[in-house]
Design a protein around this motif. Structure first.
Motif, mmCIF file in Angstrom:
data_model
loop_
_atom_site.group_PDB
_atom_site.id
_atom_site.type_symbol
_atom_site.label_atom_id
_atom_site.label_comp_id
_atom_site.label_asym_id
_atom_site.label_seq_id
_atom_site.Cartn_x
_atom_site.Cartn_y
_atom_site.Cartn_z
ATOM 1 N N THR A 18 0.838 -1.193 0.000
ATOM 2 C CA THR A 18 0.000 0.000 0.000
ATOM 3 C C THR A 18 0.873 1.242 0.000
ATOM 4 O OG1 THR A 18 -0.131 0.018 2.409
ATOM 5 C CG2 THR A 18 -1.883 -1.148 1.222
ATOM 6 N N GLY A 19 0.338 2.309 -0.557
ATOM 7 C CA GLY A 19 1.055 3.568 -0.617
ATOM 8 C C GLY A 19 0.178 4.657 -1.198
ATOM 9 N N ILE A 20 0.817 5.746 -1.569
ATOM 10 C CA ILE A 20 0.134 6.900 -2.147
ATOM 11 C C ILE A 20 0.433 6.937 -3.642
ATOM 12 C CG2 ILE A 20 -0.116 9.414 -2.085
ATOM 13 C CD1 ILE A 20 -0.922 8.070 0.532
ATOM 14 N N LEU A 21 -0.618 7.033 -4.439
ATOM 15 C CA LEU A 21 -0.430 7.148 -5.886
ATOM 16 C C LEU A 21 0.139 8.522 -6.200
ATOM 17 C CD1 LEU A 21 -0.853 5.947 -8.728
ATOM 18 C CD2 LEU A 21 -3.106 7.035 -8.720
ATOM 19 N N ARG A 22 1.307 8.565 -6.830
ATOM 20 C CA ARG A 22 1.980 9.825 -7.138
ATOM 21 C C ARG A 22 1.747 10.281 -8.570
ATOM 22 N NH1 ARG A 22 2.144 11.862 -2.427
ATOM 23 N NH2 ARG A 22 3.421 10.711 -0.961
ATOM 24 N N ASP A 23 1.644 9.339 -9.503
ATOM 25 C CA ASP A 23 1.457 9.718 -10.906
ATOM 26 C C ASP A 23 1.103 8.488 -11.712
ATOM 27 O OD1 ASP A 23 1.320 11.353 -13.128
ATOM 28 O OD2 ASP A 23 3.482 11.557 -13.368
ATOM 29 N N ILE A 24 0.549 8.724 -12.893
ATOM 30 C CA ILE A 24 0.329 7.680 -13.891
ATOM 31 C C ILE A 24 0.912 8.211 -15.189
ATOM 32 C CG2 ILE A 24 -1.356 6.379 -15.234
ATOM 33 C CD1 ILE A 24 -3.222 6.517 -12.842
ATOM 34 N N ASP A 25 1.802 7.444 -15.785
ATOM 35 C CA ASP A 25 2.441 7.835 -17.044
ATOM 36 C C ASP A 25 1.983 6.856 -18.131
ATOM 37 O OD1 ASP A 25 4.037 8.444 -19.206
ATOM 38 O OD2 ASP A 25 5.890 8.575 -18.037
ATOM 39 N N PRO A 26 1.213 7.335 -19.110
ATOM 40 C CA PRO A 26 0.703 6.439 -20.151
ATOM 41 C C PRO A 26 1.739 6.040 -21.200
ATOM 42 C CG PRO A 26 -0.059 8.667 -20.538
ATOM 43 C CD PRO A 26 0.692 8.691 -19.232
ATOM 44 N N THR A 27 2.888 6.715 -21.219
ATOM 45 C CA THR A 27 3.888 6.434 -22.268
ATOM 46 C C THR A 27 5.260 6.141 -21.683
ATOM 47 O OG1 THR A 27 4.393 8.784 -22.514
ATOM 48 C CG2 THR A 27 2.678 7.870 -23.956
ATOM 49 N N TRP A 28 5.307 5.502 -20.523
ATOM 50 C CA TRP A 28 6.567 5.236 -19.842
ATOM 51 C C TRP A 28 7.353 4.147 -20.557
ATOM 52 C CZ3 TRP A 28 8.633 1.131 -16.802
ATOM 53 C CH2 TRP A 28 9.738 1.487 -16.014
ATOM 54 N N GLU A 29 8.664 4.346 -20.652
ATOM 55 C CA GLU A 29 9.590 3.352 -21.189
ATOM 56 C C GLU A 29 10.596 3.032 -20.102
ATOM 57 O OE1 GLU A 29 11.467 4.846 -24.701
ATOM 58 O OE2 GLU A 29 9.611 4.943 -25.811
ATOM 59 N N ASP A 30 10.852 1.754 -19.861
ATOM 60 C CA ASP A 30 11.793 1.342 -18.826
ATOM 61 C C ASP A 30 13.208 1.711 -19.260
ATOM 62 O OD1 ASP A 30 13.412 0.090 -16.945
ATOM 63 O OD2 ASP A 30 12.133 -1.694 -16.844
ATOM 64 N N PRO A 31 13.881 2.621 -18.539
ATOM 65 C CA PRO A 31 15.224 3.039 -18.944
ATOM 66 C C PRO A 31 16.275 1.941 -18.784
ATOM 67 C CG PRO A 31 14.637 4.067 -16.871
ATOM 68 C CD PRO A 31 13.416 3.343 -17.355
ATOM 69 N N SER A 32 15.940 0.867 -18.070
ATOM 70 C CA SER A 32 16.908 -0.232 -17.927
ATOM 71 C C SER A 32 16.885 -1.182 -19.123
ATOM 72 C CB SER A 32 16.657 -1.012 -16.634
ATOM 73 O OG SER A 32 15.433 -1.709 -16.709
ATOM 74 N N ASP A 33 15.878 -1.058 -19.994
ATOM 75 C CA ASP A 33 15.830 -1.868 -21.217
ATOM 76 C C ASP A 33 16.769 -1.266 -22.262
ATOM 77 O OD1 ASP A 33 13.923 -3.551 -20.148
ATOM 78 O OD2 ASP A 33 12.231 -2.537 -21.116
ATOM 79 N N PRO A 34 17.386 -2.108 -23.084
ATOM 80 C CA PRO A 34 18.212 -1.562 -24.171
ATOM 81 C C PRO A 34 17.348 -0.685 -25.084
ATOM 82 C CG PRO A 34 18.555 -3.919 -23.940
ATOM 83 C CD PRO A 34 17.402 -3.562 -23.049
ATOM 84 N N PRO A 35 17.916 0.389 -25.632
ATOM 85 C CA PRO A 35 17.120 1.316 -26.448
ATOM 86 C C PRO A 35 16.295 0.646 -27.543
ATOM 87 C CG PRO A 35 19.251 2.272 -26.009
ATOM 88 C CD PRO A 35 19.293 0.862 -25.477
ATOM 89 N N GLY A 36 16.815 -0.346 -28.186
ATOM 90 C CA GLY A 36 16.068 -1.008 -29.259
ATOM 91 C C GLY A 36 14.941 -1.903 -28.773
ATOM 92 N N ASP A 37 14.934 -2.231 -27.482
ATOM 93 C CA ASP A 37 13.915 -3.121 -26.923
ATOM 94 C C ASP A 37 12.860 -2.393 -26.113
ATOM 95 O OD1 ASP A 37 15.227 -5.302 -28.015
ATOM 96 O OD2 ASP A 37 16.354 -5.725 -26.178
ATOM 97 N N ARG A 38 12.981 -1.094 -25.970
ATOM 98 C CA ARG A 38 12.033 -0.335 -25.154
ATOM 99 C C ARG A 38 10.674 -0.259 -25.837
ATOM 100 N NH1 ARG A 38 15.991 4.591 -23.234
ATOM 101 N NH2 ARG A 38 17.429 3.228 -22.115
ATOM 102 N N ARG A 39 9.646 -0.353 -25.003
ATOM 103 C CA ARG A 39 8.284 -0.175 -25.503
ATOM 104 C C ARG A 39 7.521 0.698 -24.518
ATOM 105 N NH1 ARG A 39 4.530 -3.004 -22.860
ATOM 106 N NH2 ARG A 39 5.204 -4.685 -21.521
ATOM 107 N N GLN A 40 6.628 1.479 -25.018
ATOM 108 C CA GLN A 40 5.839 2.346 -24.155
ATOM 109 C C GLN A 40 4.675 1.565 -23.559
ATOM 110 O OE1 GLN A 40 4.582 5.736 -26.424
ATOM 111 N NE2 GLN A 40 6.570 6.723 -26.295
ATOM 112 N N HIS A 41 4.449 1.781 -22.274
ATOM 113 C CA HIS A 41 3.283 1.214 -21.619
ATOM 114 C C HIS A 41 2.915 2.087 -20.423
ATOM 115 C CE1 HIS A 41 6.736 -0.721 -19.652
ATOM 116 N NE2 HIS A 41 5.985 -0.810 -18.581
ATOM 117 N N GLU A 42 1.699 1.932 -19.965
ATOM 118 C CA GLU A 42 1.196 2.761 -18.872
ATOM 119 C C GLU A 42 1.658 2.191 -17.530
ATOM 120 O OE1 GLU A 42 -2.944 5.006 -17.980
ATOM 121 O OE2 GLU A 42 -3.104 2.880 -18.444
ATOM 122 N N VAL A 43 2.139 3.052 -16.649
ATOM 123 C CA VAL A 43 2.539 2.641 -15.302
ATOM 124 C C VAL A 43 2.018 3.637 -14.264
ATOM 125 C CG1 VAL A 43 4.633 1.407 -15.999
ATOM 126 C CG2 VAL A 43 4.787 3.785 -15.371
#
Length: 65
Positions: A18-43
């Motif tokens: 449990t916690g406090i919702l701080r934000d929702i990003d509909p186009t987030w890309e995981d920066p730990s993924d290699p640039p060619g493997d990144r995909r946008q998803h909502e988080v």
């Protein structure tokens, strides 16, 4: 499921954390993924109520408490 109207409110993720919702990003890309493997998803970004490390989760698995 939560949406941007729930920002600032208590939420619970699918793992029972449990916690406090701080934000929702509909186009987030995981920066730990290699640039060619990144995909946008909502988080959702959630932080513990009494401080600590923020985490992210799929907003479809988060509920307002």
């Amino acid at each position: 499921m939560i949406d941007r109207n729930d920002i600032g409110h208590h939420v619970q993720d699918a793992h029972g954390r449990t916690g406090i919702l701080r934000d929702i990003d509909p186009t987030w890309e995981d920066p730990s993924d290699p640039p060619g493997d990144r995909r946008q998803h909502e988080v959702a970004f959630i932080s513990p109520e009494r401080g600590g490390r923020e985490w992210h989760a799929d907003p479809t698995t988060v509920t307002r408490t």
